[in-house]
Motif scaffolding. Sequence first.
Motif, PDB file in Angstrom:
ATOM      1  N   ARG A 345       0.823  -1.214   0.000  1.00 36.35           N
ATOM      2  CA  ARG A 345       0.000   0.000   0.000  1.00 36.35           C
ATOM      3  C   ARG A 345       0.858   1.264   0.000  1.00 36.35           C
ATOM      4  O   ARG A 345       0.385   2.339  -0.370  1.00 36.35           O
ATOM      5  N   THR A 346       2.101   1.157   0.431  1.00 32.94           N
ATOM      6  CA  THR A 346       2.994   2.316   0.479  1.00 32.94           C
ATOM      7  C   THR A 346       4.251   2.093  -0.354  1.00 32.94           C
ATOM      8  O   THR A 346       5.285   2.703  -0.104  1.00 32.94           O
ATOM      9  N   ILE A 347       4.166   1.238  -1.349  1.00 33.64           N
ATOM     10  CA  ILE A 347       5.370   0.798  -2.066  1.00 33.64           C
ATOM     11  C   ILE A 347       6.067   1.934  -2.807  1.00 33.64           C
ATOM     12  O   ILE A 347       7.266   1.905  -3.026  1.00 33.64           O
ATOM     13  N   GLY A 348       5.313   2.966  -3.183  1.00 30.30           N
ATOM     14  CA  GLY A 348       5.916   4.051  -3.949  1.00 30.30           C
ATOM     15  C   GLY A 348       6.541   5.147  -3.114  1.00 30.30           C
ATOM     16  O   GLY A 348       7.137   6.080  -3.667  1.00 30.30           O
ATOM     17  N   GLU A 349       6.433   5.053  -1.785  1.00 31.44           N
ATOM     18  CA  GLU A 349       6.919   6.148  -0.952  1.00 31.44           C
ATOM     19  C   GLU A 349       8.421   6.368  -1.067  1.00 31.44           C
ATOM     20  O   GLU A 349       8.908   7.493  -0.941  1.00 31.44           O
ATOM     21  N   LYS A 350       9.153   5.285  -1.312  1.00 32.90           N
ATOM     22  CA  LYS A 350      10.611   5.416  -1.461  1.00 32.90           C
ATOM     23  C   LYS A 350      11.054   5.462  -2.920  1.00 32.90           C
ATOM     24  O   LYS A 350      12.237   5.464  -3.219  1.00 32.90           O
ATOM     25  N   GLY A 351      10.084   5.490  -3.833  1.00 35.91           N
ATOM     26  CA  GLY A 351      10.410   5.537  -5.245  1.00 35.91           C
ATOM     27  C   GLY A 351      10.847   6.919  -5.691  1.00 35.91           C
ATOM     28  O   GLY A 351      10.524   7.934  -5.067  1.00 35.91           O
ATOM     29  N   ARG A 352      11.559   6.957  -6.801  1.00 43.41           N
ATOM     30  CA  ARG A 352      12.033   8.223  -7.380  1.00 43.41           C
ATOM     31  C   ARG A 352      11.031   8.700  -8.421  1.00 43.41           C
ATOM     32  O   ARG A 352      10.667   7.940  -9.316  1.00 43.41           O
ATOM     33  N   ASP A 353      10.576   9.924  -8.296  1.00 40.00           N
ATOM     34  CA  ASP A 353       9.625  10.487  -9.246  1.00 40.00           C
ATOM     35  C   ASP A 353      10.321  10.647 -10.599  1.00 40.00           C
ATOM     36  O   ASP A 353      11.286  11.403 -10.725  1.00 40.00           O
ATOM     37  N   VAL A 354       9.850   9.901 -11.610  1.00 33.85           N
ATOM     38  CA  VAL A 354      10.469   9.967 -12.932  1.00 33.85           C
ATOM     39  C   VAL A 354       9.518  10.583 -13.967  1.00 33.85           C
ATOM     40  O   VAL A 354       9.760  10.495 -15.162  1.00 33.85           O
ATOM     41  N   GLY A 355       8.433  11.195 -13.485  1.00 36.88           N
ATOM     42  CA  GLY A 355       7.527  11.894 -14.384  1.00 36.88           C
ATOM     43  C   GLY A 355       6.445  10.997 -14.946  1.00 36.88           C
ATOM     44  O   GLY A 355       6.471   9.773 -14.812  1.00 36.88           O
ATOM     45  N   ASN A 356       5.462  11.634 -15.576  1.00 38.57           N
ATOM     46  CA  ASN A 356       4.337  10.927 -16.186  1.00 38.57           C
ATOM     47  C   ASN A 356       3.571  10.056 -15.197  1.00 38.57           C
ATOM     48  O   ASN A 356       2.988   9.037 -15.571  1.00 38.57           O
ATOM     49  N   GLY A 357       3.616  10.453 -13.917  1.00 39.24           N
ATOM     50  CA  GLY A 357       2.874   9.706 -12.907  1.00 39.24           C
ATOM     51  C   GLY A 357       3.551   8.448 -12.412  1.00 39.24           C
ATOM     52  O   GLY A 357       2.929   7.649 -11.698  1.00 39.24           O
ATOM     53  N   PHE A 358       4.829   8.245 -12.743  1.00 39.64           N
ATOM     54  CA  PHE A 358       5.547   7.035 -12.344  1.00 39.64           C
ATOM     55  C   PHE A 358       6.573   7.328 -11.256  1.00 39.64           C
ATOM     56  O   PHE A 358       7.194   8.398 -11.228  1.00 39.64           O
ATOM     57  N   TYR A 359       6.778   6.300 -10.415  1.00 39.42           N
ATOM     58  CA  TYR A 359       7.831   6.319  -9.399  1.00 39.42           C
ATOM     59  C   TYR A 359       8.690   5.072  -9.608  1.00 39.42           C
ATOM     60  O   TYR A 359       8.168   3.958  -9.663  1.00 39.42           O
ATOM     61  N   GLU A 360       9.987   5.277  -9.746  1.00 44.13           N
ATOM     62  CA  GLU A 360      10.893   4.156 -10.043  1.00 44.13           C
ATOM     63  C   GLU A 360      11.437   3.563  -8.762  1.00 44.13           C
ATOM     64  O   GLU A 360      11.982   4.270  -7.906  1.00 44.13           O
ATOM     65  N   LEU A 361      11.294   2.239  -8.648  1.00 43.47           N
ATOM     66  CA  LEU A 361      11.811   1.509  -7.487  1.00 43.47           C
ATOM     67  C   LEU A 361      13.237   1.043  -7.694  1.00 43.47           C
ATOM     68  O   LEU A 361      13.917   0.656  -6.735  1.00 43.47           O
ATOM     69  N   GLY A 362      13.688   1.012  -8.943  1.00 45.93           N
ATOM     70  CA  GLY A 362      15.031   0.544  -9.265  1.00 45.93           C
ATOM     71  C   GLY A 362      14.989  -0.475 -10.379  1.00 45.93           C
ATOM     72  O   GLY A 362      14.027  -0.566 -11.139  1.00 45.93           O
ATOM     73  N   ILE A 363      16.062  -1.259 -10.493  1.00 48.22           N
ATOM     74  CA  ILE A 363      16.168  -2.318 -11.502  1.00 48.22           C
ATOM     75  C   ILE A 363      15.950  -3.646 -10.786  1.00 48.22           C
ATOM     76  O   ILE A 363      16.440  -3.864  -9.672  1.00 48.22           O
ATOM     77  N   GLU A 364      15.209  -4.541 -11.414  1.00 52.08           N
ATOM     78  CA  GLU A 364      14.860  -5.801 -10.770  1.00 52.08           C
ATOM     79  C   GLU A 364      16.101  -6.543 -10.271  1.00 52.08           C
ATOM     80  O   GLU A 364      17.085  -6.702 -10.986  1.00 52.08           O
ATOM     81  N   GLU A 365      16.043  -6.989  -9.030  1.00 51.68           N
ATOM     82  CA  GLU A 365      17.195  -7.612  -8.387  1.00 51.68           C
ATOM     83  C   GLU A 365      17.512  -8.982  -8.956  1.00 51.68           C
ATOM     84  O   GLU A 365      18.669  -9.406  -8.975  1.00 51.68           O
ATOM     85  N   SER A 366      16.513  -9.718  -9.417  1.00 51.45           N
ATOM     86  CA  SER A 366      16.734 -11.105  -9.807  1.00 51.45           C
ATOM     87  C   SER A 366      17.512 -11.237 -11.100  1.00 51.45           C
ATOM     88  O   SER A 366      17.792 -12.340 -11.534  1.00 51.45           O
ATOM     89  N   ASP A 367      17.873 -10.122 -11.737  1.00 51.62           N
ATOM     90  CA  ASP A 367      18.638 -10.236 -12.961  1.00 51.62           C
ATOM     91  C   ASP A 367      20.136 -10.225 -12.711  1.00 51.62           C
ATOM     92  O   ASP A 367      20.933 -10.013 -13.619  1.00 51.62           O
ATOM     93  N   THR A 368      20.544 -10.427 -11.470  1.00 53.13           N
ATOM     94  CA  THR A 368      21.905 -10.798 -11.130  1.00 53.13           C
ATOM     95  C   THR A 368      21.813 -12.154 -10.424  1.00 53.13           C
ATOM     96  O   THR A 368      21.164 -12.284  -9.390  1.00 53.13           O
ATOM     97  N   ILE A 369      22.458 -13.178 -11.012  1.00 48.81           N
ATOM     98  CA  ILE A 369      22.367 -14.538 -10.467  1.00 48.81           C
ATOM     99  C   ILE A 369      23.769 -14.984 -10.052  1.00 48.81           C
ATOM    100  O   ILE A 369      24.640 -15.205 -10.910  1.00 48.81           O
ATOM    101  N   PRO A 370      24.038 -15.102  -8.750  1.00 50.22           N
ATOM    102  CA  PRO A 370      25.359 -15.546  -8.301  1.00 50.22           C
ATOM    103  C   PRO A 370      25.629 -16.988  -8.737  1.00 50.22           C
ATOM    104  O   PRO A 370      24.748 -17.842  -8.697  1.00 50.22           O
TER     105      PRO A 370
END
Length: 487
Positions: A345-370
């Motif tokens: 319910r509060t997932i966007g609070e730490k997101g970065r405002d990137v315009g057009n009504g979107f908040y970026e959380l980052g790049i998906e973590e699972s695309d680095t596989i040790p």
Amino acid sequence: MTTTLTRRHLLAVGGAAMLTPASILRAAPSTGELRTDIDIVRRTLALHPGLYRYQTPRQIEDRLKVLERDYAASGSLDRQFLALSAFMAEIRCGHSQCNPYNQKKAVVQALFERPTKLPFEFDWIDRRMVVLADRSGQGLARGTEILLIEGEATSRLLAGLLPYARADGSNDAKRVVQMAMRNTDRFETFDIYQGIIRPPANGVYRIGYRTPDGRTGAAEVAALTPEARRTTRHTLETGGGTSVPFWTWEMKDDVAVLTMPSWVMYNSRWDWESWLNDRLSALKGAKGLILDLRDNEGGNECGNAILARLSDRDLRFKGYRQLVRYRRTPKELDPYLDTWDESFRTIGEKGRDVGNGFYELGIEESDTIPVVGPRLILPVAALVGPVCSSATFSFARRARESGLVRLFGEQSGGNLRGINGNGYFFVRLPASGLEFDMPIIGNFAQVPQADRGVLPDVAVKPTIADIAAGRDPCMTAARRWIVSHPR
């Protein structure tokens, strides 16, 4: 993408369900109450990260107006369900739907538990209905083509069902495969919509068919009950805390075949990681490994455990941007939004405002596989197709990009432009009692991508003749590649 659950297993935490339809399907809601449902749909969809990925705001608003008109004038739960399902399909998001697994039991009983099941298992080959198994008692051979049902060409029946099929973007192969009836799910999409739109007259279907040797015929076949359908189901239920393995491992001519019909592990007590690691560790001396993912829509990122054993260094892929469309859900909507994680319910609070009504959380973590040792040095093939549209889509993409696994079969489901998922709200509409799933995180490609799924390295598509003869050309091609692979 991290733990992307499939439609079959997004089980709501709210929504207490009663056992009989009469217990909640009260007097028909008023037109005003039904309009309130659609107001909730409209305001909730403002939180959907992929709402305008394939549609303009004007197109969505025009379709919402049509939905409001049809929903309010529906006069029955059947019509409300069809109107809402068709609208959800128009979003062109494979994870937005009226999910049968998340409906109240009374709604399930009223809409899906009907004795209307066509007594065949079948696939669509070039949009022709081809029997995989006959449950009618007519003795129709595998590979028989069903030409007519109640006088209607089956190709026309399919065309009438596709507007209710969910898929990402223009990936129509995913829409078609949903309307196959392979009897692998508790609720088959074809059964649901065909049973509402084209139910049998007096419990009997009149069919026309053509057998593999070219003979044509006609028959009357009794519809099946849901119980009869499930007695011949091919896969285990993965939920309910089961500890029973639901993958199979077979060694034949020193080639291992791992059949994985699901990767949904969140509600299972089965230690799949140890089970898989034991078998991978026993592959020394084997000619190769084949992963059969053709009936696997996704679930947890189980495929990463295999990729991690195939490389001598950590794997890094160009991950997708994760975007949401809200800081916090509107409090007036919260009563209608079920979920398993209140932080959504509060997932966007730490997101970065990137315009057009979107908040970026980052790049998906699972695309680095040790990397995990010991490394497996042997050819690995994966059989894929349009069912693969969530975690299995992501696996196919990584397999293709890394070159560590050779893909055989057909274009995957999902979409290279990105899919929506990772977290969900189960939106419950108070007037009708219907639910729809709404993903809350949109995964967007960092560079322009084609509007399609992942293409296999080796394209293999079965024919009607293959089905009639019991051949599996995809498996055969993968085996041939492994056996001929230089070692």
